[in-house]
Scaffold this motif. Structure first.
Motif, PDB file in Angstrom:
ATOM      1  N   LYS A 158       0.594  -0.833  -0.570  1.00 23.33           N
ATOM      2  CA  LYS A 158       0.034  -0.202  -0.105  1.00 23.33           C
ATOM      3  C   LYS A 158       0.992   0.994   0.077  1.00 23.33           C
ATOM      4  O   LYS A 158       1.954   1.595   1.044  1.00 23.33           O
ATOM      5  CB  LYS A 158      -0.921   0.259   1.424  1.00 23.33           C
ATOM      6  CG  LYS A 158      -2.086   1.120   1.332  1.00 23.33           C
ATOM      7  CD  LYS A 158      -2.447   1.188   2.676  1.00 23.33           C
ATOM      8  CE  LYS A 158      -3.262   2.602   2.167  1.00 23.33           C
ATOM      9  NZ  LYS A 158      -4.597   1.816   3.642  1.00 23.33           N
ATOM     10  N   ASP A 159       0.416   2.019  -0.938  1.00 26.17           N
ATOM     11  CA  ASP A 159       1.605   3.679  -1.082  1.00 26.17           C
ATOM     12  C   ASP A 159       2.832   2.880  -1.595  1.00 26.17           C
ATOM     13  O   ASP A 159       3.506   3.431  -0.506  1.00 26.17           O
ATOM     14  CB  ASP A 159       1.236   4.278   0.048  1.00 26.17           C
ATOM     15  CG  ASP A 159      -0.372   5.371  -0.092  1.00 26.17           C
ATOM     16  OD1 ASP A 159      -0.311   5.200  -0.670  1.00 26.17           O
ATOM     17  OD2 ASP A 159      -0.281   4.741   1.133  1.00 26.17           O
ATOM     18  N   VAL A 160       3.739   2.444  -2.258  1.00 27.55           N
ATOM     19  CA  VAL A 160       4.672   1.819  -3.122  1.00 27.55           C
ATOM     20  C   VAL A 160       4.662   1.946  -4.697  1.00 27.55           C
ATOM     21  O   VAL A 160       4.520   2.299  -5.050  1.00 27.55           O
ATOM     22  CB  VAL A 160       4.531   0.396  -2.613  1.00 27.55           C
ATOM     23  CG1 VAL A 160       6.312  -0.339  -3.319  1.00 27.55           C
ATOM     24  CG2 VAL A 160       4.443  -0.103  -1.189  1.00 27.55           C
ATOM     25  N   VAL A 161       6.083   2.765  -4.050  1.00 28.27           N
ATOM     26  CA  VAL A 161       6.418   3.510  -5.583  1.00 28.27           C
ATOM     27  C   VAL A 161       7.662   2.282  -6.057  1.00 28.27           C
ATOM     28  O   VAL A 161       8.966   2.226  -5.103  1.00 28.27           O
ATOM     29  CB  VAL A 161       7.290   4.646  -5.418  1.00 28.27           C
ATOM     30  CG1 VAL A 161       7.153   5.055  -6.674  1.00 28.27           C
ATOM     31  CG2 VAL A 161       5.720   5.517  -5.127  1.00 28.27           C
ATOM     32  N   PHE A 162       7.723   2.007  -7.451  1.00 26.84           N
ATOM     33  CA  PHE A 162       8.895   0.801  -7.996  1.00 26.84           C
ATOM     34  C   PHE A 162       9.465   2.148  -8.147  1.00 26.84           C
ATOM     35  O   PHE A 162       8.675   2.175  -9.906  1.00 26.84           O
ATOM     36  CB  PHE A 162       8.547  -0.489  -8.471  1.00 26.84           C
ATOM     37  CG  PHE A 162       8.365  -1.214  -7.617  1.00 26.84           C
ATOM     38  CD1 PHE A 162       8.798  -2.427  -6.651  1.00 26.84           C
ATOM     39  CD2 PHE A 162       7.020  -1.607  -7.278  1.00 26.84           C
ATOM     40  CE1 PHE A 162       8.640  -3.518  -6.371  1.00 26.84           C
ATOM     41  CE2 PHE A 162       6.653  -2.677  -6.073  1.00 26.84           C
ATOM     42  CZ  PHE A 162       7.466  -2.810  -5.654  1.00 26.84           C
ATOM     43  N   GLU A 163      10.183   2.224  -8.621  1.00 25.34           N
ATOM     44  CA  GLU A 163      11.045   3.981  -9.304  1.00 25.34           C
ATOM     45  C   GLU A 163      12.240   3.434  -9.963  1.00 25.34           C
ATOM     46  O   GLU A 163      13.449   3.507  -9.865  1.00 25.34           O
ATOM     47  CB  GLU A 163      11.123   4.847  -8.572  1.00 25.34           C
ATOM     48  CG  GLU A 163      11.290   6.097  -9.584  1.00 25.34           C
ATOM     49  CD  GLU A 163      11.532   7.191  -8.763  1.00 25.34           C
ATOM     50  OE1 GLU A 163      10.327   8.287  -8.380  1.00 25.34           O
ATOM     51  OE2 GLU A 163      12.325   7.763  -7.967  1.00 25.34           O
ATOM     52  N   GLY A 164      12.610   3.263 -11.768  1.00 28.95           N
ATOM     53  CA  GLY A 164      13.778   3.008 -12.300  1.00 28.95           C
ATOM     54  C   GLY A 164      14.858   2.350 -11.701  1.00 28.95           C
ATOM     55  O   GLY A 164      16.140   1.844 -11.687  1.00 28.95           O
ATOM     56  N   CYS A 165      13.551   1.032 -11.244  1.00 37.96           N
ATOM     57  CA  CYS A 165      14.029   0.062 -10.947  1.00 37.96           C
ATOM     58  C   CYS A 165      14.282  -1.445 -11.991  1.00 37.96           C
ATOM     59  O   CYS A 165      13.243  -1.318 -12.906  1.00 37.96           O
ATOM     60  CB  CYS A 165      13.914  -0.625  -9.831  1.00 37.96           C
ATOM     61  SG  CYS A 165      12.248  -1.013  -9.757  1.00 37.96           S
ATOM     62  N   VAL A 166      15.015  -2.768 -12.055  1.00 38.87           N
ATOM     63  CA  VAL A 166      14.925  -3.970 -12.784  1.00 38.87           C
ATOM     64  C   VAL A 166      14.458  -4.972 -11.631  1.00 38.87           C
ATOM     65  O   VAL A 166      14.576  -5.093 -11.057  1.00 38.87           O
ATOM     66  CB  VAL A 166      16.140  -4.590 -13.934  1.00 38.87           C
ATOM     67  CG1 VAL A 166      15.699  -5.553 -14.168  1.00 38.87           C
ATOM     68  CG2 VAL A 166      16.241  -3.016 -15.078  1.00 38.87           C
ATOM     69  N   LEU A 167      12.925  -5.083 -12.131  1.00 39.95           N
ATOM     70  CA  LEU A 167      12.497  -6.778 -11.956  1.00 39.95           C
ATOM     71  C   LEU A 167      12.782  -7.388 -12.639  1.00 39.95           C
ATOM     72  O   LEU A 167      11.534  -7.536 -13.609  1.00 39.95           O
ATOM     73  CB  LEU A 167      11.081  -6.514 -10.862  1.00 39.95           C
ATOM     74  CG  LEU A 167      11.294  -4.727 -10.293  1.00 39.95           C
ATOM     75  CD1 LEU A 167       9.306  -4.731  -9.873  1.00 39.95           C
ATOM     76  CD2 LEU A 167      12.069  -4.465  -8.677  1.00 39.95           C
ATOM     77  N   ALA A 168      12.988  -8.707 -12.661  1.00 38.37           N
ATOM     78  CA  ALA A 168      13.399 -10.144 -13.593  1.00 38.37           C
ATOM     79  C   ALA A 168      12.654 -10.829 -12.716  1.00 38.37           C
ATOM     80  O   ALA A 168      12.396 -11.193 -11.571  1.00 38.37           O
ATOM     81  CB  ALA A 168      14.845 -10.043 -14.188  1.00 38.37           C
ATOM     82  N   GLU A 169      11.561 -11.252 -13.637  1.00 38.38           N
ATOM     83  CA  GLU A 169      10.363 -11.961 -12.964  1.00 38.38           C
ATOM     84  C   GLU A 169      10.304 -12.495 -11.316  1.00 38.38           C
ATOM     85  O   GLU A 169      10.060 -13.669 -10.306  1.00 38.38           O
ATOM     86  CB  GLU A 169      11.134 -13.938 -13.007  1.00 38.38           C
ATOM     87  CG  GLU A 169      11.807 -14.622 -14.718  1.00 38.38           C
ATOM     88  CD  GLU A 169      12.156 -15.479 -15.080  1.00 38.38           C
ATOM     89  OE1 GLU A 169      11.881 -16.396 -13.947  1.00 38.38           O
ATOM     90  OE2 GLU A 169      13.307 -15.456 -15.781  1.00 38.38           O
ATOM     91  N   PRO A 170       9.124 -11.102 -11.474  1.00 40.94           N
ATOM     92  CA  PRO A 170       8.762 -11.693 -10.362  1.00 40.94           C
ATOM     93  C   PRO A 170       7.758 -11.988  -9.921  1.00 40.94           C
ATOM     94  O   PRO A 170       6.986 -11.798 -10.597  1.00 40.94           O
ATOM     95  CB  PRO A 170       8.428  -9.991 -10.038  1.00 40.94           C
ATOM     96  CG  PRO A 170       7.877  -9.609 -11.583  1.00 40.94           C
ATOM     97  CD  PRO A 170       9.016 -10.358 -11.937  1.00 40.94           C
TER      98      PRO A 170
END
Length: 233
Positions: free
Chosen positions: A143-155
């Motif tokens: 809740k209220d989470v920001v993913f910014e400028g990252c790489v998520l491989a097979e989350p």
């Protein structure tokens, strides 16, 4: 607070809320040089450049702390609590954070592989930069989470609950959204969006027109529509 417009099932526009970002202001910190302990209580301490590989700190509590450039290979931090913390430049494979709680936390330039965050609870968390492979967020609550400028491989978001979550300028490869529940999830600025499973669980998310076109074959396959060129096409 910023708002964005989406269209509901009735076709009427509604305003959806943007994620609230953490505002972490750390006090003067005391350097920490020991080992982690189960149910440890850490307040106002800085973990700088430590190798915490294979250490055990399940159930620990970190308040107003900073973890910078630490190694977390196979570190056990299950059910740990992080409140008003900065986590920067950490690296590790097989880190166990299952059932952890993160509130008002900034995670910057993390390099992690196979990190276990199943059943975790995130509230006002910013994850900026870095690369995380095989992130396990099954049945987590964000809740209220920001993913910014990252790489998520097979989350793996299987069975997770996402509310007011934003993915900004990220690369998301082969995500598993099986059983996900979404509300006010913004995917519009994802640089690369790949969904391996659970494309039918995007209800509650907002995507761009270009993303819709990219995902059209997967949507068609989900509802059993075969797409073929016509005669002479």
């Amino acid at each position: 607070m910023a708002r964005r417009t989406t269209t509901g099932k009735s076709g009427t526009a509604r305003r959806s809320a943007a994620a609230r970002r953490p505002e972490v202001r750390l006090p003067p910190l005391v350097p920490y040089g020991g080992e982690l302990e189960p149910d440890g209580d850490y307040d106002g301490q800085e973990f700088g450049g430590l190798d915490l590989a294979d250490q055990e700190g399940p159930g620990s509590r970190f308040i107003d702390c900073a973890l910078r450039e630490c190694g977390l290979d196979r570190t056990d931090l299950g059910r740990a609590r992080f409140i008003d913390c900065v986590i920067e430049g950490i690296r590790g494979v097989g880190t166990d954070l299952g059932g952890a709680s993160l509130r008002d936390v900034e995670v910057v330039d993390a390099r992690l592989g196979g990190v276990q965050l199943h059943g975790a609870v995130f509230e006002r968390v910013l994850i900026r930069g870095g690369k995380i492979d095989y992130l396990n967020l099954r049945k987590a609550k964000l809740k209220d989470v920001v993913f910014e400028g990252c790489v998520l491989a097979e989350p793996d978001f299987g069975g997770a609950e996402l509310e007011r979550v934003e993915f900004r300028d990220c690369v998301v490869k082969d995500a598993d959204l099986s059983g996900v529940r979404m509300k006010d999830v913004d995917l519009r600025t994802v640089a690369e969006l790949g969904i391996a499973r659970g494309i039918d669980r995007l209800a509650g998310a907002v995507i761009s027109t270009a993303q819709l076109l990219d995902l059209a074959p997967a949507f068609a396959a989900q509802i059993g529509v075969r797409v073929e060129d016509g005669p002479g096409g």
